[in-house]
Design an enzyme around this catalytic site. Sequence first.
Site, PDB file in Angstrom:
ATOM      1  N   SER A 135       0.868  -1.166   0.000  1.00  0.00           N
ATOM      2  CA  SER A 135       0.000   0.000   0.000  1.00  0.00           C
ATOM      3  C   SER A 135       0.909   1.222   0.000  1.00  0.00           C
ATOM      4  O   SER A 135       1.765   1.360   0.877  1.00  0.00           O
ATOM      5  CB  SER A 135      -0.887  -0.021   1.244  1.00  0.00           C
ATOM      6  OG  SER A 135      -1.902   0.948   1.123  1.00  0.00           O
ATOM      7  N   GLU A 136       0.735   2.097  -0.993  1.00  0.00           N
ATOM      8  CA  GLU A 136       1.741   3.145  -1.195  1.00  0.00           C
ATOM      9  C   GLU A 136       1.776   4.184  -0.083  1.00  0.00           C
ATOM     10  O   GLU A 136       2.695   4.997  -0.025  1.00  0.00           O
ATOM     11  CB  GLU A 136       1.570   3.811  -2.571  1.00  0.00           C
ATOM     12  CG  GLU A 136       0.287   4.570  -2.779  1.00  0.00           C
ATOM     13  CD  GLU A 136      -0.756   3.719  -3.507  1.00  0.00           C
ATOM     14  OE1 GLU A 136      -0.767   2.485  -3.338  1.00  0.00           O
ATOM     15  OE2 GLU A 136      -1.577   4.316  -4.235  1.00  0.00           O
ATOM     16  N   ASN A 137       0.797   4.156   0.815  1.00  0.00           N
ATOM     17  CA  ASN A 137       0.881   5.061   1.963  1.00  0.00           C
ATOM     18  C   ASN A 137       1.781   4.505   3.069  1.00  0.00           C
ATOM     19  O   ASN A 137       1.896   5.131   4.126  1.00  0.00           O
ATOM     20  CB  ASN A 137      -0.510   5.393   2.511  1.00  0.00           C
ATOM     21  CG  ASN A 137      -1.304   4.161   2.887  1.00  0.00           C
ATOM     22  OD1 ASN A 137      -1.229   3.138   2.210  1.00  0.00           O
ATOM     23  ND2 ASN A 137      -2.060   4.235   3.963  1.00  0.00           N
TER      24      ASN A 137
ATOM     25  N   SER B 183       8.325   4.343   0.409  1.00  0.00           N
ATOM     26  CA  SER B 183       7.301   3.579  -0.303  1.00  0.00           C
ATOM     27  C   SER B 183       7.407   3.775  -1.815  1.00  0.00           C
ATOM     28  O   SER B 183       7.351   2.813  -2.582  1.00  0.00           O
ATOM     29  CB  SER B 183       5.919   4.009   0.181  1.00  0.00           C
ATOM     30  OG  SER B 183       4.928   3.199  -0.374  1.00  0.00           O
TER      31      SER B 183
END
Lengths: 218, 218, 231, 231
Positions: free
Chosen positions: B45-47, B87
């Site tokens: 998850s890019e967060n 990320s």
Amino acid sequence: MLTKDQIAQRIAKEVKNGQYINLGIGIPTLVANYIPDNLEVVLQSENGLLGIGPFPTEDQIDPDLINAGKQTVTMAKGSSLFNSAESFGMIRGGHVHLTILGAMEVSENGDISNWKIPGKMVKGMGGAMDLVASADNIIVAMQHCSRSGESKLLPECSLPITGIRCVKKIVTDLAVLEISPAGGFILKERAPGVTVEEIKQMTAGKLIIEGEIPEMIF
Amino acid sequence: MLTKDQIAQRIAKEVKNGQYINLGIGIPTLVANYIPDNLEVVLQSENGLLGIGPFPTEDQIDPDLINAGKQTVTMAKGSSLFNSAESFGMIRGGHVHLTILGAMEVSENGDISNWKIPGKMVKGMGGAMDLVASADNIIVAMQHCSRSGESKLLPECSLPITGIRCVKKIVTDLAVLEISPAGGFILKERAPGVTVEEIKQMTAGKLIIEGEIPEMIF
Amino acid sequence: MINKTVKNAREAVADIPSNCMLMMGGFGLTGIPENCISALLEKDITGLTIVSNNAGVDDFGIGLLLKKRMVKKMISSYVGENAEFERQLLSGELEVDLIPQGTLAERVRAGGAGIPAFFTPAGVGTEVAEGKESREFDGKMYLLESWLKADFSIVKAWKGDTAGNLIFKGTARNFNPIMAAAGKICIAEVEELVEAGELDPNQIHTPGIYVQRIFQGVNYEKRIEQRTVSK
Amino acid sequence: MINKTVKNAREAVADIPSNCMLMMGGFGLTGIPENCISALLEKDITGLTIVSNNAGVDDFGIGLLLKKRMVKKMISSYVGENAEFERQLLSGELEVDLIPQGTLAERVRAGGAGIPAFFTPAGVGTEVAEGKESREFDGKMYLLESWLKADFSIVKAWKGDTAGNLIFKGTARNFNPIMAAAGKICIAEVEELVEAGELDPNQIHTPGIYVQRIFQGVNYEKRIEQRTVSK
């Protein structure tokens, strides 16, 4: 003439409360011993530690905890650890307020040479080029002259450069000097017993003498 | 014609053991439900989370743990947390093997449009431009046609581009198609009950049909 | 998550060929992959290019690889404590590329993070700047530097899990996390290997995505270069 | 180490003037500095430029600052959940600069790390590339992007100490650590403030060097945007 410890002691007077400081190898490392107890400063080690503590006792020694000079160290209260990219991000980003390092030569416009002597084995610049290119305030700790008596404060550096127009202040065994933005070494203080005339003779670069030059006070 | 869940189910067959995968919002999120239990994959998850677990039960809900769609999630065994720069370093550095995302349009050379419709409120590209510019393997999940029946597989995208020459494969409600390096949609599979002729009619970009086109197997 | 465990250092480095590019974590002798260095010594390979901040000492660390003439080129920031290194360099047997330490760290970080080039102030006006593009931003000069990547990166961590997640200790972290990300294949040796799920996800320094092989090392010597104690 | 504690949010933001540039941590409503946002709302300032991945919702987070017309410009990657935002944007009262999320993160990281510019592949061939220098490396095109810095960065952490060291929790970390480093003055609000020395140095996410002011926040609401549960 100042001893190495006295040079370190004089430089310690430049330190301000709350500063983050990087100390190079040699005389700069000694500065830590003279920072007044009432000042709260944090020493950065570019291999990934903020908050260098005293050297360890025998039973505190941890091979996984060294400074940039590869000496075993301890951590001060409130310290933090990080990787090399973060460490130099801190340095380049201007978060380290003060860098104190040694030099072979400094020029009158603030260039510094401290990493390479032609014809001798080159060991590498380590973090010195990053430090001098980044810090807002750079103080050099050095002997005023080489062992053969030649001035290390020059019109131009003769050795390969580590960084340009970066040195702000120099503390030698003879004097405290500032780099003038217009070029030249501004003589600020004399070592006890050293005359302005002696400093003049030992300074190959342009020396700026304005008014009375006081003796250093420790 | 496939349902959204069936599109997700078909895409799940593209997943390989050991892959790190970024799933976009919408149909791609559903893919997680269809990855076979015998495959060990890690969802990014890019967060700032590697190892997205199932949605939480009521008493597991943690407002400090969300996915990039801002949904509450849990962490899988062996997950890790990191900041947004790390990320996207992961994404840009090619460490994420597979990106699955939705699209408004895909062109026959692999361009994708999925972030902006002129005249409508622009919400922003989020991480989509980074994802499509970085991943080696990008699979698009989308409807073959718009609600008004117009093909979304085009000679050229008409909407603002999110990334160029990046889509490798498309799974729609009608077909599985690959982008030919030379340009064109290579028809690989038909949805059950859908004919090649129907796909041809619904595909505005160049459609490449080689040999028999099998029906999808789930 | 997929289990990335290999049996030992020998298995981990088995496919490292001659003439490839390696990154090796560590600063001085702290945080160096001791087990993998030993395993590399057993292999019959040469022509290695090694990216490492330092080059070890004569009888420990990368110095051992140098002594066995396995190294063609070192990419480092400081190589001062190694007589054999000096001999090979002066005789022309060894190439060395000296890079400012912060630039080295940032180039490695860029390699892992997909940034092909960036501007940095280090080295402006010095021989490091020769042949490099320079540019002014906000009144200060900077040099364009490029990413560094490797075929294999070999790192040493304190704890690790079977998913490849790593936690470092003290200043043994140094270049290890950024090198882990910059190698096509990253081999991690750890002092303590645990099952995936046993490490706190919030405390991971290197996410497992960067690590392809992991094993628990043995017999760490952790030699100290400058044993310095308080009087 | 010097004590960086301030009494509360009001004291922390007291000198933030109109027309300055702020960075605010958070992704969606997770990890946003709730206390500082409330304190800013009490101030009579306008013309703020805010760097934040999102713009909050109508009645929470940065949305509250928008509603009070304190914001001149948003620099964000996704601003989709805010009707007032949309109204102000369409009416021309608000400017917005939309940036790919990874580019935004890297520009902020670069600002903190003294990297004035870098190349990234995101946005090549799109309108994001307009007016930007592009260059090919190893056969792939990249855009040159510049650093982002701010007059103040306001971050929210889980735990912190009086020396400014921060530890984040879960995905509330997001942009917070990189923004902490990119603000001339960084204000950190934390759920739990402890004395320097109580946090493990090995577990610090943001070293205290980046943080100028810190306080323990109160009454965290931690609103959830998409409450999603397993069936």
